[in-house]
Motif scaffolding. Structure first.
Motif, PDB file in Angstrom:
ATOM      1  N   ASP A  58     -29.990  47.490  19.631  1.00 54.18           N
ATOM      2  CA  ASP A  58     -28.461  48.308  19.399  1.00 54.18           C
ATOM      3  C   ASP A  58     -27.514  49.319  19.567  1.00 54.18           C
ATOM      4  OD1 ASP A  58     -30.973  49.844  19.020  1.00 54.18           O
ATOM      5  OD2 ASP A  58     -30.035  50.556  17.179  1.00 54.18           O
ATOM      6  N   LEU A  59     -28.592  49.871  21.055  1.00 50.76           N
ATOM      7  CA  LEU A  59     -28.456  51.182  22.177  1.00 50.76           C
ATOM      8  C   LEU A  59     -27.218  50.114  23.227  1.00 50.76           C
ATOM      9  CD1 LEU A  59     -31.036  53.715  22.500  1.00 50.76           C
ATOM     10  CD2 LEU A  59     -28.833  53.779  20.861  1.00 50.76           C
ATOM     11  N   ARG A  60     -27.695  49.044  23.353  1.00 46.99           N
ATOM     12  CA  ARG A  60     -27.042  48.309  24.638  1.00 46.99           C
ATOM     13  C   ARG A  60     -25.750  48.080  24.408  1.00 46.99           C
ATOM     14  NH1 ARG A  60     -24.930  47.141  28.298  1.00 46.99           N
ATOM     15  NH2 ARG A  60     -25.294  45.797  30.030  1.00 46.99           N
ATOM     16  N   ALA A  61     -25.679  47.804  23.119  1.00 47.15           N
ATOM     17  CA  ALA A  61     -24.379  47.528  22.353  1.00 47.15           C
ATOM     18  C   ALA A  61     -22.986  48.193  22.735  1.00 47.15           C
ATOM     19  CB  ALA A  61     -24.553  46.689  21.413  1.00 47.15           C
ATOM     20  N   LEU A  62     -23.499  48.954  22.874  1.00 45.37           N
ATOM     21  CA  LEU A  62     -22.708  50.398  22.890  1.00 45.37           C
ATOM     22  C   LEU A  62     -22.250  50.853  23.891  1.00 45.37           C
ATOM     23  CD1 LEU A  62     -25.122  52.910  20.172  1.00 45.37           C
ATOM     24  CD2 LEU A  62     -22.577  51.266  19.498  1.00 45.37           C
ATOM     25  N   PHE A  63     -22.814  50.277  24.988  1.00 47.70           N
ATOM     26  CA  PHE A  63     -22.749  50.866  26.481  1.00 47.70           C
ATOM     27  C   PHE A  63     -22.059  49.195  27.323  1.00 47.70           C
ATOM     28  CE2 PHE A  63     -22.660  50.979  30.565  1.00 47.70           C
ATOM     29  CZ  PHE A  63     -22.419  51.955  31.565  1.00 47.70           C
ATOM     30  N   ALA A  64     -20.614  49.239  27.684  1.00 44.10           N
ATOM     31  CA  ALA A  64     -20.034  48.182  28.938  1.00 44.10           C
ATOM     32  C   ALA A  64     -19.518  48.823  30.526  1.00 44.10           C
ATOM     33  CB  ALA A  64     -18.802  47.683  28.434  1.00 44.10           C
ATOM     34  N   GLY A  65     -20.447  48.433  30.831  1.00 44.40           N
ATOM     35  CA  GLY A  65     -20.203  48.821  32.159  1.00 44.40           C
ATOM     36  C   GLY A  65     -19.764  47.772  33.367  1.00 44.40           C
ATOM     37  N   PHE A  66     -19.729  47.971  34.503  1.00 41.60           N
ATOM     38  CA  PHE A  66     -18.879  47.933  35.926  1.00 41.60           C
ATOM     39  C   PHE A  66     -19.276  46.201  36.097  1.00 41.60           C
ATOM     40  CE2 PHE A  66     -15.567  50.220  38.557  1.00 41.60           C
ATOM     41  CZ  PHE A  66     -15.078  50.435  37.233  1.00 41.60           C
ATOM     42  N   GLY A  67     -20.970  46.203  35.428  1.00 41.97           N
ATOM     43  CA  GLY A  67     -21.942  44.822  35.647  1.00 41.97           C
ATOM     44  C   GLY A  67     -21.189  44.278  34.268  1.00 41.97           C
ATOM     45  N   ASP A  68     -21.109  44.133  33.326  1.00 36.64           N
ATOM     46  CA  ASP A  68     -20.714  44.219  32.330  1.00 36.64           C
ATOM     47  C   ASP A  68     -19.534  43.035  32.525  1.00 36.64           C
ATOM     48  OD1 ASP A  68     -23.147  44.581  31.141  1.00 36.64           O
ATOM     49  OD2 ASP A  68     -22.796  46.356  30.280  1.00 36.64           O
ATOM     50  N   TRP A  69     -19.014  43.432  33.679  1.00 31.49           N
ATOM     51  CA  TRP A  69     -16.959  43.058  33.267  1.00 31.49           C
ATOM     52  C   TRP A  69     -16.850  41.857  34.428  1.00 31.49           C
ATOM     53  CZ3 TRP A  69     -15.494  48.138  32.652  1.00 31.49           C
ATOM     54  CH2 TRP A  69     -15.365  49.707  31.785  1.00 31.49           C
ATOM     55  N   SER A  70     -15.749  41.176  34.966  1.00 28.69           N
ATOM     56  CA  SER A  70     -15.852  40.474  36.035  1.00 28.69           C
ATOM     57  C   SER A  70     -14.652  41.360  36.218  1.00 28.69           C
ATOM     58  CB  SER A  70     -14.703  39.184  35.230  1.00 28.69           C
ATOM     59  OG  SER A  70     -13.968  39.727  34.763  1.00 28.69           O
ATOM     60  N   VAL A  71     -14.324  40.823  38.110  1.00 28.48           N
ATOM     61  CA  VAL A  71     -13.905  41.487  38.311  1.00 28.48           C
ATOM     62  C   VAL A  71     -12.212  42.116  37.794  1.00 28.48           C
ATOM     63  CG1 VAL A  71     -12.525  41.080  40.612  1.00 28.48           C
ATOM     64  CG2 VAL A  71     -14.554  41.405  40.879  1.00 28.48           C
ATOM     65  N   GLU A  72     -11.510  40.508  37.602  1.00 29.73           N
ATOM     66  CA  GLU A  72     -10.352  40.677  36.569  1.00 29.73           C
ATOM     67  C   GLU A  72     -10.132  41.850  35.393  1.00 29.73           C
ATOM     68  OE1 GLU A  72     -12.127  37.369  37.529  1.00 29.73           O
ATOM     69  OE2 GLU A  72     -10.728  37.018  38.750  1.00 29.73           O
ATOM     70  N   GLU A  73     -12.020  42.111  34.382  1.00 29.00           N
ATOM     71  CA  GLU A  73     -12.008  42.737  33.710  1.00 29.00           C
ATOM     72  C   GLU A  73     -11.920  43.878  33.871  1.00 29.00           C
ATOM     73  OE1 GLU A  73     -13.726  41.068  30.029  1.00 29.00           O
ATOM     74  OE2 GLU A  73     -14.397  41.260  31.909  1.00 29.00           O
ATOM     75  N   ILE A  74     -12.797  44.533  35.614  1.00 32.39           N
ATOM     76  CA  ILE A  74     -12.217  45.616  36.069  1.00 32.39           C
ATOM     77  C   ILE A  74     -10.796  46.093  36.974  1.00 32.39           C
ATOM     78  CG2 ILE A  74     -12.879  47.181  38.330  1.00 32.39           C
ATOM     79  CD1 ILE A  74     -15.744  45.475  38.096  1.00 32.39           C
ATOM     80  N   ALA A  75     -10.544  45.361  37.265  1.00 31.36           N
ATOM     81  CA  ALA A  75      -8.747  45.086  37.620  1.00 31.36           C
ATOM     82  C   ALA A  75      -8.157  45.746  36.055  1.00 31.36           C
ATOM     83  CB  ALA A  75      -8.579  43.840  38.070  1.00 31.36           C
ATOM     84  N   GLN A  76      -8.088  45.108  35.349  1.00 31.47           N
ATOM     85  CA  GLN A  76      -7.802  44.929  34.447  1.00 31.47           C
ATOM     86  C   GLN A  76      -7.849  46.852  33.935  1.00 31.47           C
ATOM     87  OE1 GLN A  76      -8.165  42.949  31.614  1.00 31.47           O
ATOM     88  NE2 GLN A  76      -6.340  44.029  29.321  1.00 31.47           N
TER      89      GLN A  76
END
Length: 264
Positions: A101-119
């Motif tokens: 439940d806590l983990r779902a509240l944080f989205a970091g660079f490691g959770d994103w693709s390069v395309e999502e980081i660029a966006q």
């Protein structure tokens, strides 16, 4: 008197819009002429900073990376720092062991693709790929309320992590700051060439500790950002505000402090 220069990049040495340092070339030439170290200090990763450090001609100087969470030693290849147990991997291990439940509240660079980081960052894809190669910290977005953030921070602090909210990202690290790294570098510099005076230049809230720790601080105005509040040291003139933004203000500040014009 020996000087050591510590500088933020985006909005300070680099133009906020174009990322060019061209207006700062006279001051950069002056630093080279007098063998004055230039320490780059940024939220950028070692993989982002290393090519710029080489281009500027300061590969012989260490660089402060990921907002002070880590240090890129002089002449070092970032690949040499990417060991099996980097701080970043330890951070990701702590996150992965967190209650769901806590983990779902944080989205970091490691959770994103390069395309999502660029966006999410507005970076070109090639730059986003370098920003994804983290070694010391994990920036991201926290989506919970104040109570959930308190639970989240209690959990990570029990495991040695610190969280800091920046202008855009909520960043997890083991707590070191730009100012902490600056103190360590100055200790080494003073042993080699005392006395040493430090000059720090920055434009944003994450530069405040560095500006206030230096012997002389220069606040570079950033029309795209929120102006910094009055800082400790401004009243007595130890911290000044540049008249112009970005590398133009940076150039003027360095020439005024070090003395005399130089040609690029």
């Amino acid at each position: 008197m020996s000087f050591v220069i510590f500088t933020d990049l985006d909005g300070t040495l680099l133009d906020h819009a174009s990322y060019s340092y061209a207006p700062a070339k006279p001051a950069l030439a002056l630093l080279h002429k007098h063998d004055i170290p230039l320490i780059l200090a940024s939220s950028k990763t070692a993989f982002e900073i290393a090519p710029l450090r080489d281009e500027l001609g300061f590969a012989h100087c260490p660089a402060i990376v990921e907002n002070g969470a880590g240090l890129l030693p002089a002449h070092a290849d970032p690949e040499s720092l990417a060991g099996a147990q980097s701080d970043y991997q330890r951070i990701r291990t702590i996150l992965d062991a967190m209650p769901a439940d806590l983990r779902a509240l944080f989205a970091g660079f490691g959770d994103w693709s390069v395309e999502e980081i660029a966006q999410n960052t507005g970076l070109p894809k090639d730059n986003a790929a370098l920003a994804a190669r983290r070694l010391f910290s994990e920036p991201g977005l926290f989506s919970g309320n104040a109570h959930q953030k308190q639970r989240f921070e209690s959990y990570i602090e029990e495991r040695g992590l610190k969280a800091r909210q920046g202008g855009r990202y909520y960043t997890l690290s083991f707590g070191a700051t730009k100012a902490d790294q600056m103190r360590g570098i100055l200790k080494q510099q003073s042993l080699a060439a005392p006395p040493v005076k430090s000059i720090a230049l920055g434009d944003a809230a994450n530069d405040i500790e560095m500006l206030e720790t230096a012997d002389f601080g220069v606040i570079i105005s950033n029309p795209a950002g929120k102006p910094l509040p009055p800082l400790s040291g401004e009243d007595e003139g130890r911290i000044m505000r540049a008249d112009n933004p970005g590398p133009t203000g940076w150039n003027e500040a360095i020439l005024n402090h070090i003395g005399g014009p130089a040609t690029a």
